[in-house]
Design an enzyme around this catalytic site. Structure first.
Site, PDB file in Angstrom:
ATOM      1  N   TYR A 101      70.207 -33.756 -39.035  1.00  0.00           N
ATOM      2  CA  TYR A 101      69.708 -32.421 -39.362  1.00  0.00           C
ATOM      3  C   TYR A 101      70.817 -31.374 -39.256  1.00  0.00           C
ATOM      4  O   TYR A 101      71.546 -31.298 -38.284  1.00  0.00           O
ATOM      5  CB  TYR A 101      68.560 -32.024 -38.431  1.00  0.00           C
ATOM      6  CG  TYR A 101      68.133 -30.580 -38.626  1.00  0.00           C
ATOM      7  CD1 TYR A 101      67.390 -30.212 -39.737  1.00  0.00           C
ATOM      8  CD2 TYR A 101      68.514 -29.587 -37.720  1.00  0.00           C
ATOM      9  CE1 TYR A 101      67.029 -28.888 -39.940  1.00  0.00           C
ATOM     10  CE2 TYR A 101      68.156 -28.261 -37.917  1.00  0.00           C
ATOM     11  CZ  TYR A 101      67.412 -27.921 -39.031  1.00  0.00           C
ATOM     12  OH  TYR A 101      67.064 -26.616 -39.247  1.00  0.00           O
ATOM     13  N   HIS A 131      70.173 -16.171 -44.538  1.00  0.00           N
ATOM     14  CA  HIS A 131      69.505 -15.835 -43.283  1.00  0.00           C
ATOM     15  C   HIS A 131      69.858 -14.428 -42.777  1.00  0.00           C
ATOM     16  O   HIS A 131      69.246 -13.952 -41.824  1.00  0.00           O
ATOM     17  CB  HIS A 131      69.848 -16.865 -42.208  1.00  0.00           C
ATOM     18  CG  HIS A 131      69.136 -18.179 -42.375  1.00  0.00           C
ATOM     19  ND1 HIS A 131      69.031 -18.827 -43.575  1.00  0.00           N
ATOM     20  CD2 HIS A 131      68.471 -18.967 -41.476  1.00  0.00           C
ATOM     21  CE1 HIS A 131      68.353 -19.952 -43.425  1.00  0.00           C
ATOM     22  NE2 HIS A 131      68.005 -20.057 -42.167  1.00  0.00           N
ATOM     23  N   ASN A 177      72.065 -20.683 -34.517  1.00  0.00           N
ATOM     24  CA  ASN A 177      70.932 -21.336 -33.864  1.00  0.00           C
ATOM     25  C   ASN A 177      71.028 -21.137 -32.358  1.00  0.00           C
ATOM     26  O   ASN A 177      71.519 -21.996 -31.630  1.00  0.00           O
ATOM     27  CB  ASN A 177      70.953 -22.830 -34.210  1.00  0.00           C
ATOM     28  CG  ASN A 177      69.572 -23.390 -34.470  1.00  0.00           C
ATOM     29  OD1 ASN A 177      69.370 -24.582 -34.408  1.00  0.00           O
ATOM     30  ND2 ASN A 177      68.600 -22.537 -34.748  1.00  0.00           N
ATOM     31  N   TYR A 180      50.289   7.631  -1.694  1.00  0.00           N
ATOM     32  CA  TYR A 180      50.877   6.322  -1.977  1.00  0.00           C
ATOM     33  C   TYR A 180      52.230   6.418  -2.675  1.00  0.00           C
ATOM     34  O   TYR A 180      53.114   5.584  -2.466  1.00  0.00           O
ATOM     35  CB  TYR A 180      49.936   5.497  -2.865  1.00  0.00           C
ATOM     36  CG  TYR A 180      48.673   5.018  -2.187  1.00  0.00           C
ATOM     37  CD1 TYR A 180      48.395   5.313  -0.868  1.00  0.00           C
ATOM     38  CD2 TYR A 180      47.753   4.262  -2.902  1.00  0.00           C
ATOM     39  CE1 TYR A 180      47.235   4.866  -0.262  1.00  0.00           C
ATOM     40  CE2 TYR A 180      46.581   3.808  -2.312  1.00  0.00           C
ATOM     41  CZ  TYR A 180      46.321   4.117  -0.985  1.00  0.00           C
ATOM     42  OH  TYR A 180      45.179   3.675  -0.394  1.00  0.00           O
ATOM     43  N   ARG A 206      54.448   6.945   0.364  1.00  0.00           N
ATOM     44  CA  ARG A 206      54.285   5.965   1.436  1.00  0.00           C
ATOM     45  C   ARG A 206      54.544   4.538   0.969  1.00  0.00           C
ATOM     46  O   ARG A 206      55.035   3.691   1.724  1.00  0.00           O
ATOM     47  CB  ARG A 206      52.863   6.070   2.003  1.00  0.00           C
ATOM     48  CG  ARG A 206      52.689   5.364   3.311  1.00  0.00           C
ATOM     49  CD  ARG A 206      51.259   5.238   3.811  1.00  0.00           C
ATOM     50  NE  ARG A 206      50.287   6.138   3.220  1.00  0.00           N
ATOM     51  CZ  ARG A 206      48.984   5.873   3.192  1.00  0.00           C
ATOM     52  NH1 ARG A 206      48.520   4.728   3.680  1.00  0.00           N
ATOM     53  NH2 ARG A 206      48.147   6.730   2.654  1.00  0.00           N
ATOM     54  N   PHE A 218      66.573 -23.790 -28.787  1.00  0.00           N
ATOM     55  CA  PHE A 218      66.647 -22.448 -29.377  1.00  0.00           C
ATOM     56  C   PHE A 218      65.397 -21.630 -29.118  1.00  0.00           C
ATOM     57  O   PHE A 218      65.356 -20.440 -29.411  1.00  0.00           O
ATOM     58  CB  PHE A 218      66.851 -22.558 -30.891  1.00  0.00           C
ATOM     59  CG  PHE A 218      65.885 -23.513 -31.548  1.00  0.00           C
ATOM     60  CD1 PHE A 218      64.541 -23.237 -31.628  1.00  0.00           C
ATOM     61  CD2 PHE A 218      66.346 -24.727 -32.058  1.00  0.00           C
ATOM     62  CE1 PHE A 218      63.653 -24.123 -32.205  1.00  0.00           C
ATOM     63  CE2 PHE A 218      65.463 -25.620 -32.646  1.00  0.00           C
ATOM     64  CZ  PHE A 218      64.102 -25.317 -32.717  1.00  0.00           C
ATOM     65  N   GLU A 251      57.876 -24.367 -38.231  1.00  0.00           N
ATOM     66  CA  GLU A 251      58.179 -23.622 -37.006  1.00  0.00           C
ATOM     67  C   GLU A 251      56.921 -22.823 -36.654  1.00  0.00           C
ATOM     68  O   GLU A 251      56.802 -21.643 -36.960  1.00  0.00           O
ATOM     69  CB  GLU A 251      59.403 -22.745 -37.235  1.00  0.00           C
ATOM     70  CG  GLU A 251      60.622 -23.611 -37.575  1.00  0.00           C
ATOM     71  CD  GLU A 251      61.757 -22.862 -38.245  1.00  0.00           C
ATOM     72  OE1 GLU A 251      61.667 -21.620 -38.378  1.00  0.00           O
ATOM     73  OE2 GLU A 251      62.737 -23.516 -38.643  1.00  0.00           O
TER      74      GLU A 251
END
Length: 505
Positions: free
Chosen positions: A52, A82, A194, A277, A280, A326, A411
């Protein structure tokens, strides 16, 4: 000079590179591992093995075999297709961190890139040539594909960079510095993009800012305690040891240290029995935020030294495995925790601001105004703080619980970690402005009480603050004061206040 090995890189070292002008180099041993990994890729290509991303397409195209004569085109097409990021660029320090982190990950020797790829990345870091990388477009699972593709574009001479204060083509900056763009070989485009370096880089910068802000919140709240004649007993060590959280114990100890010689704090029963609060419970609330920040630091330092691309190459190429390192889920969770931790520091700060300005809650002039009625004083500063913390509550919604399928459902679960890291960064900027408002109000309050009665440490903060924001003698455009104070909080040298700030926590 910091030597990168692919392991052991710390947040302290990242801070030195990003803000201290420190240079970086690769260790010889790591480069040997890189060379062996590259030799394995070359064998895979020459043997025509089906692996791959080396001899196949990407994502849903993983079943498409690519001839060895087309591997260069495959990698360049990957980067170009991409590089779909949109929106404003990442801040320069974040993008620089991205380059450094990607180089460090590749130095682990599991990615199959040539040494020249890493050498070029390190040249970008050392010459302050920073890729222009759009912030939006990553799902945070197949690696930060879109952002890292823009980083890769700069390497091949097709992208843009920030250099010497200007935005320009990467080739122009390369020519000035004598750097050659690279031609991507088999696996190298995939090896660069990646990974989780966009979310991790944003997380690193966010954490460094959040840590600084957390320490400052204790200093500022200590001044607020003086402005409200707060009860020091609530910070007694025995109380906090009795509960057992170390971060709570440490927060209380620092506040006791800051206020150790103050004449403005009180004992329980002297003016009142208990404080609200927001005073404190500072150790309990701030301490809990520190717990979350400690978790974030741990995960970031693991991820900074992680192999997060796919596939990974082991045993000199005898074992090449497609996996899912990834996937950004660990950092996605960490970013969501950081969002909540910092948002809460701002929430409790806004409540202290209200106590400083509300005449029904203190004995100070209404809204700290020099002429109540004629002049509004800090009235609208609290509005701004309230708006910022409300915005933070929306941003703090966890990004990591969301997912959406991509690549034709190949994916089908993603982390949204990069979105989480970007939202964390926004929350930190908002929180810093809230704390700046608290500082302005606290300085005004202690003036009414008597600056000469302040503790040594808080008075030093007061004096630094007054160099930036003058006392409120009449109404003015306070937005300028808020922004100046917030900017100053980015750069206060905390080591001048207490020795334990010498090291990054």
């Amino acid at each position: 000079m910091i030597t990168l090995t692919g392991q052991g890189l710390t947040l302290k070292e990242m801070k030195e590179v990003l803000y201290g002008g420190q240079k970086v180099q690769a260790s010889d041993k790591s480069m040997e591992a890189v060379k062996k990994s590259r030799e394995a890729v070359d064998r895979i290509v020459s043997e025509g093995r089906v692996i791959y991303g080396i001899t196949t397409g990407f994502g849903k195209f993983s079943d498409v075999f690519i001839d060895q004569n087309d591997v260069q085109d495959l990698q360049l097409n990957l980067i170009r297709s991409h590089a779909c990021g949109v929106g404003e660029p990442f801040p320069v320090d974040v993008a620089k961190a991205m380059v450094l982190l990607r180089a460090n990950a590749l130095l682990k020797g599991f990615s199959g890139v040539r040494p020249v790829v890493i050498e070029t990345l390190l040249k970008l870091v050392n010459h302050d040539i920073v890729p222009v990388i759009p912030q939006q477009g990553s799902l945070g699972a197949s690696g930060d594909l879109a952002p890292l593709s823009h980083l890769a574009l700069a390497l091949v001479g097709e992208g843009e960079v920030f250099y010497q204060g200007n935005r320009m083509d990467s080739l122009t900056a390369f020519q000035i510095e004598g750097i050659q763009p690279i031609t991507l070989e088999a696996k190298e485009g995939l090896g660069i993009i990646n990974g989780t370096q966009a979310m991790t880089a944003m997380g690193v910068v966010g954490y460094l800012e959040a840590e600084q802000l957390a320490f400052e919140s204790e200093l500022i709240s200590s001044m607020t305690i003086e402005g409200l004649t707060g009860i020091i007993d609530a910070f007694d060590e025995d109380i906090h040891v009795a509960r057992g959280y170390q971060q709570q114990i440490d927060t209380a100890a620092r506040i006791r240290s800051y206020l150790s010689d103050s004449l403005l704090t009180t004992q329980q029963g002297e003016l009142r029995v208990q404080d609200a609060y927001s005073l404190r419970c500072i150790p309990q609330v701030h301490g809990a935020s520190w717990q979350a920040l400690d978790y974030v630091k741990e995960k970031l330092e693991i991820e900074m030294n992680a192999a997060t691309d796919n596939p990974l190459i082991f045993d000199d190429g005898d074992k090449v495995i497609s996996g899912g390192n990834f996937h950004g889920q660990p950092i996605a969770f960490a970013m969501d925790f950081m969002k909540i931790a910092v948002a809460e520091m701002a929430n409790i700060s806004e409540r202290r601001i209200e106590r400083l300005i509300n005449p029904q809650l203190n004995d100070l002039p209404p809204f700290l105004s020099p002429e109540p009625g004629l002049q509004s004083g800090a009235m609208i500063m609290q509005y701004v703080a309230a708006a910022l913390v409300s915005e933070n509550k929306t941003l703090a919604h966890p990004a990591s619980v969301d997912s959406i399928p991509s690549s034709a459902n190949q994916e089908d679960h993603v982390s949204m970690g990069t979105i989480g890291s970007r939202h964390a960064h926004q929350i930190i900027q908002n929180a810093r402005r809230v704390l700046a408002i608290e500082l302005i109000c606290a300085m005004q309050a202690v003036e009414y009480r008597g600056v000469d009665k302040m503790a040594t440490q808080t008075r030093r903060l007061y004096e630094k603050g007054r160099e930036i924001v003058p006392s409120i003698k009449k109404d003015r455009i306070f937005s300028k004061d808020i922004e100046k104070a917030a900017e100053a909080l980015k750069t206060i040298d905390l080591t001048t206040f207490i020795q334990q700030f010498n090291d990054v926590k």
